[in-house]
Design an enzyme around this catalytic site. Structure first.
Site, PDB file in Angstrom:
ATOM      1  N   GLY A  28      -2.013  31.850  22.851  1.00 16.51           N
ATOM      2  CA  GLY A  28      -2.044  31.065  21.731  1.00 16.51           C
ATOM      3  C   GLY A  28      -3.451  30.792  21.179  1.00 16.51           C
ATOM      4  O   GLY A  28      -3.762  29.740  20.910  1.00 16.51           O
TER       5      GLY A  28
ATOM      6  N   SER B 128      -0.249  16.437  26.901  1.00 17.40           N
ATOM      7  CA  SER B 128      -0.459  15.660  25.426  1.00 17.40           C
ATOM      8  C   SER B 128      -0.464  14.361  25.970  1.00 17.40           C
ATOM      9  O   SER B 128       0.364  13.980  26.986  1.00 17.40           O
ATOM     10  CB  SER B 128       0.711  16.050  24.809  1.00 17.40           C
ATOM     11  OG  SER B 128       0.751  15.135  23.678  1.00 17.40           O
TER      12      SER B 128
ATOM     13  N   TYR C 223       9.561  17.193  22.547  1.00 20.10           N
ATOM     14  CA  TYR C 223       8.559  17.619  22.691  1.00 20.10           C
ATOM     15  C   TYR C 223       7.678  16.765  23.788  1.00 20.10           C
ATOM     16  O   TYR C 223       7.027  17.376  24.683  1.00 20.10           O
ATOM     17  CB  TYR C 223       7.552  17.395  21.614  1.00 20.10           C
ATOM     18  CG  TYR C 223       6.200  18.088  21.506  1.00 20.10           C
ATOM     19  CD1 TYR C 223       5.587  19.095  21.791  1.00 20.10           C
ATOM     20  CD2 TYR C 223       4.923  16.770  21.419  1.00 20.10           C
ATOM     21  CE1 TYR C 223       4.318  19.538  21.711  1.00 20.10           C
ATOM     22  CE2 TYR C 223       3.721  17.255  21.464  1.00 20.10           C
ATOM     23  CZ  TYR C 223       3.275  18.405  21.575  1.00 20.10           C
ATOM     24  OH  TYR C 223       2.004  19.078  21.608  1.00 20.10           O
ATOM     25  N   ALA C 224       7.656  15.586  23.714  1.00 16.28           N
ATOM     26  CA  ALA C 224       7.014  14.783  24.829  1.00 16.28           C
ATOM     27  C   ALA C 224       7.648  14.990  26.254  1.00 16.28           C
ATOM     28  O   ALA C 224       6.891  15.233  27.369  1.00 16.28           O
ATOM     29  CB  ALA C 224       7.345  13.362  24.570  1.00 16.28           C
ATOM     30  N   ALA C 225       8.951  15.265  26.433  1.00 21.25           N
ATOM     31  CA  ALA C 225       9.658  15.711  27.720  1.00 21.25           C
ATOM     32  C   ALA C 225       8.825  17.026  28.048  1.00 21.25           C
ATOM     33  O   ALA C 225       8.599  17.159  29.336  1.00 21.25           O
ATOM     34  CB  ALA C 225      11.046  15.763  27.578  1.00 21.25           C
TER      35      ALA C 225
ATOM     36  N   LYS D 188       5.784  18.105  27.611  1.00 24.96           N
ATOM     37  CA  LYS D 188       4.605  17.926  27.907  1.00 24.96           C
ATOM     38  C   LYS D 188       4.370  17.389  29.389  1.00 24.96           C
ATOM     39  O   LYS D 188       3.344  17.289  29.880  1.00 24.96           O
ATOM     40  CB  LYS D 188       3.613  17.298  26.886  1.00 24.96           C
ATOM     41  CG  LYS D 188       3.485  18.263  25.460  1.00 24.96           C
ATOM     42  CD  LYS D 188       2.725  19.563  25.933  1.00 24.96           C
ATOM     43  CE  LYS D 188       2.665  20.644  24.665  1.00 24.96           C
ATOM     44  NZ  LYS D 188       1.949  21.892  25.186  1.00 24.96           N
TER      45      LYS D 188
HETATM   46  P1  NDP Z   1      -1.321  25.602  16.442  1.00 25.31           P
HETATM   47  O1  NDP Z   1      -0.059  25.414  15.963  1.00 25.31           O
HETATM   48  O2  NDP Z   1      -2.537  25.197  15.678  1.00 25.31           O
HETATM   49  O3  NDP Z   1      -1.612  26.519  17.370  1.00 25.31           O
HETATM   50  C1  NDP Z   1      -0.413  27.084  18.296  1.00 25.31           C
HETATM   51  C2  NDP Z   1      -0.895  28.397  19.000  1.00 25.31           C
HETATM   52  O4  NDP Z   1       0.301  28.728  19.997  1.00 25.31           O
HETATM   53  C3  NDP Z   1      -0.837  29.509  18.257  1.00 25.31           C
HETATM   54  O5  NDP Z   1      -2.099  30.369  18.255  1.00 25.31           O
HETATM   55  C4  NDP Z   1       0.372  30.412  18.366  1.00 25.31           C
HETATM   56  O6  NDP Z   1       0.228  31.731  18.111  1.00 25.31           O
HETATM   57  C5  NDP Z   1       0.541  30.195  19.845  1.00 25.31           C
HETATM   58  N1  NDP Z   1       1.981  30.158  20.086  1.00 25.31           N
HETATM   59  C6  NDP Z   1       3.055  29.429  19.806  1.00 25.31           C
HETATM   60  N2  NDP Z   1       4.411  29.655  20.142  1.00 25.31           N
HETATM   61  C7  NDP Z   1       3.962  30.834  20.829  1.00 25.31           C
HETATM   62  C8  NDP Z   1       4.938  31.871  21.733  1.00 25.31           C
HETATM   63  N3  NDP Z   1       6.040  31.518  21.834  1.00 25.31           N
HETATM   64  N4  NDP Z   1       4.087  32.686  22.467  1.00 25.31           N
HETATM   65  C9  NDP Z   1       2.789  32.729  22.354  1.00 25.31           C
HETATM   66  N5  NDP Z   1       2.037  32.038  21.406  1.00 25.31           N
HETATM   67  C10 NDP Z   1       2.733  31.112  21.051  1.00 25.31           C
HETATM   68  O7  NDP Z   1      -1.274  24.408  17.887  1.00 25.31           O
HETATM   69  P2  NDP Z   1      -2.745  23.613  18.317  1.00 25.31           P
HETATM   70  O8  NDP Z   1      -3.842  24.428  18.488  1.00 25.31           O
HETATM   71  O9  NDP Z   1      -2.727  22.112  17.674  1.00 25.31           O
HETATM   72  O10 NDP Z   1      -2.106  23.151  19.726  1.00 25.31           O
HETATM   73  C11 NDP Z   1      -2.229  23.912  20.910  1.00 25.31           C
HETATM   74  C12 NDP Z   1      -1.854  23.394  22.228  1.00 25.31           C
HETATM   75  O11 NDP Z   1      -2.251  22.064  22.306  1.00 25.31           O
HETATM   76  C13 NDP Z   1      -0.190  23.181  21.993  1.00 25.31           C
HETATM   77  O12 NDP Z   1       0.242  23.603  23.631  1.00 25.31           O
HETATM   78  C14 NDP Z   1      -0.158  21.992  21.793  1.00 25.31           C
HETATM   79  O13 NDP Z   1       1.328  21.324  22.062  1.00 25.31           O
HETATM   80  C15 NDP Z   1      -1.135  21.029  22.445  1.00 25.31           C
HETATM   81  N6  NDP Z   1      -1.309  20.042  21.902  1.00 25.31           N
HETATM   82  C16 NDP Z   1      -2.043  19.667  20.515  1.00 25.31           C
HETATM   83  C17 NDP Z   1      -2.083  18.566  19.870  1.00 25.31           C
HETATM   84  C18 NDP Z   1      -2.738  18.456  18.545  1.00 25.31           C
HETATM   85  O14 NDP Z   1      -2.843  17.194  18.188  1.00 25.31           O
HETATM   86  N7  NDP Z   1      -2.716  19.448  17.697  1.00 25.31           N
HETATM   87  C19 NDP Z   1      -2.042  17.246  20.754  1.00 25.31           C
HETATM   88  C20 NDP Z   1      -1.546  17.551  21.995  1.00 25.31           C
HETATM   89  C21 NDP Z   1      -1.011  18.551  22.505  1.00 25.31           C
HETATM   90  P3  NDP Z   1       1.082  32.681  16.732  1.00 25.31           P
HETATM   91  O15 NDP Z   1       1.438  31.560  15.875  1.00 25.31           O
HETATM   92  O16 NDP Z   1      -0.213  33.333  16.304  1.00 25.31           O
HETATM   93  O17 NDP Z   1       1.820  33.523  17.686  1.00 25.31           O
END
Ligand code: NDP
Length: 243
Positions: free
Chosen positions: A13, A138, A151-153, A155
């Site tokens: 990601g 998270s 989502y919380a579960a 994480k």
């Molecule tokens: P974004 O939505 O900005 O980015 C999510 C990333 O995950 C993208 O690069 C997307 O890539 C990739 N992705 C999603 N689903 C898949 C999949 N099935 N396979 C491969 N890649 C996937 O999220 P954030 O940067 O905000 O979050 C990153 C992480 O941090 C997540 O796990 C999120 O839960 C966690 N987090 C974020 C918080 C926040 O406030 N932003 C708070 C707490 C935790 P693409 O779409 O190009 O495939």
């Protein structure tokens, strides 16, 4: 600054948000970084913009694809030192409104996707008996959040993956930690209303929402030798929001 020269890293990601900021932080520290995303052209574009070695297509819900991609990255670069299991999704729904497909996609991406990535990373790192893995938990995984039960579960499960894997892999020289971000301004939180943003900012002792770089810097620390005696931890990166 943290030195990761000579290290090979994989960030899932990594096309945007926290993942892309992490790729940049690791590249800046001298690591060779491969990033992944679901769409190949977006992954390639992100890799080029961040100075990463490659941007590859990978859906983390596909266990076989994760395993084969991790193996091929380790083979191509001769080893794998760092894996950041960052890919994740968030869909809000009040308890009575939760649809089964949201349960399925959230758990298969956040929980199973993280598990597949940690498993594959452990296999690749086991040969050299060294490595550092970070997963994305998270604050809501520990404290809960109305309207975010699924989502919380997911994480909470991710935080436990870090702790259990750390216990299992420590003797093999592999450290596993989690970061638990608060509210970070990325695409994931772009749907938050201005009121919700103001409320969260008001509750945060440091007086602002988080930036992707705040989390990336914590991840860079956790994968570096400066954190060599830290494993099984869940590091909050939230400006004090939960205090
Ligand atoms: P974004 O939505 O900005 O980015 C999510 C990333 O995950 C993208 O690069 C997307 O890539 C990739 N992705 C999603 N689903 C898949 C999949 N099935 N396979 C491969 N890649 C996937 O999220 P954030 O940067 O905000 O979050 C990153 C992480 O941090 C997540 O796990 C999120 O839960 C966690 N987090 C974020 C918080 C926040 O406030 N932003 C708070 C707490 C935790 P693409 O779409 O190009 O495939």
């Amino acid at each position: 600054m943290t030195d990761l020269t000579g290290r090979v890293a994989l960030v899932t990601g990594g096309t945007r948000g926290i993942g892309l900021a992490t790729v940049r932080a690791l590249v800046d520290a001298g690591a060779t970084v491969v990033l992944t995303g679901r769409d190949e052209s977006r992954a390639k574009e992100a890799a080029a913009s961040a100075g990463a070695a490659a941007g590859l297509a990978l859906d983390v819900t596909d266990a076989k694809a994760v395993s084969s991609l991790v193996r091929s990255v380790a083979k191509e670069h001769g080893k794998l030192d760092v894996v950041v299991a960052n890919a994740g999704i968030m869909e809000d729904a009040l308890l009575g409104m939760i649809k089964e497909d949201v349960v399925d996609t959230t758990l298969s991406t956040n929980v199973a996707g993280t598990l597949h990535t940690v498993q594959a990373a452990a296999r690749a790192m086991m040969r050299k008996k060294t490595g550092a893995i970070v997963v994305l938990a998270s604050i809501v995984g520990e404290y809960g959040s109305a309207g975010q039960t699924v989502y919380a579960a997911s994480k909470a499960a991710v935080a436990n993956i870090a702790k259990s894997a750390a216990k299992e892999l420590g003797r093999s020289g592999i450290r596993v930690n989690a970061v638990a971000p608060g509210v970070i301004e990325t695409d994931l939180t772009a749907g938050l209303s201005e009121d919700a943003k103001a409320e969260n900012t008001g509750k945060t002792p440091l007086g602002r929402l988080g930036r992707a770089e705040d989390v990336a810097n914590a991840i860079r620390f956790l994968v570096s030798d400066e954190a060599s005696f830290i494993t099984g931890q869940v590091l909050g990166v939230d400006g004090g929001l939960v205090l």
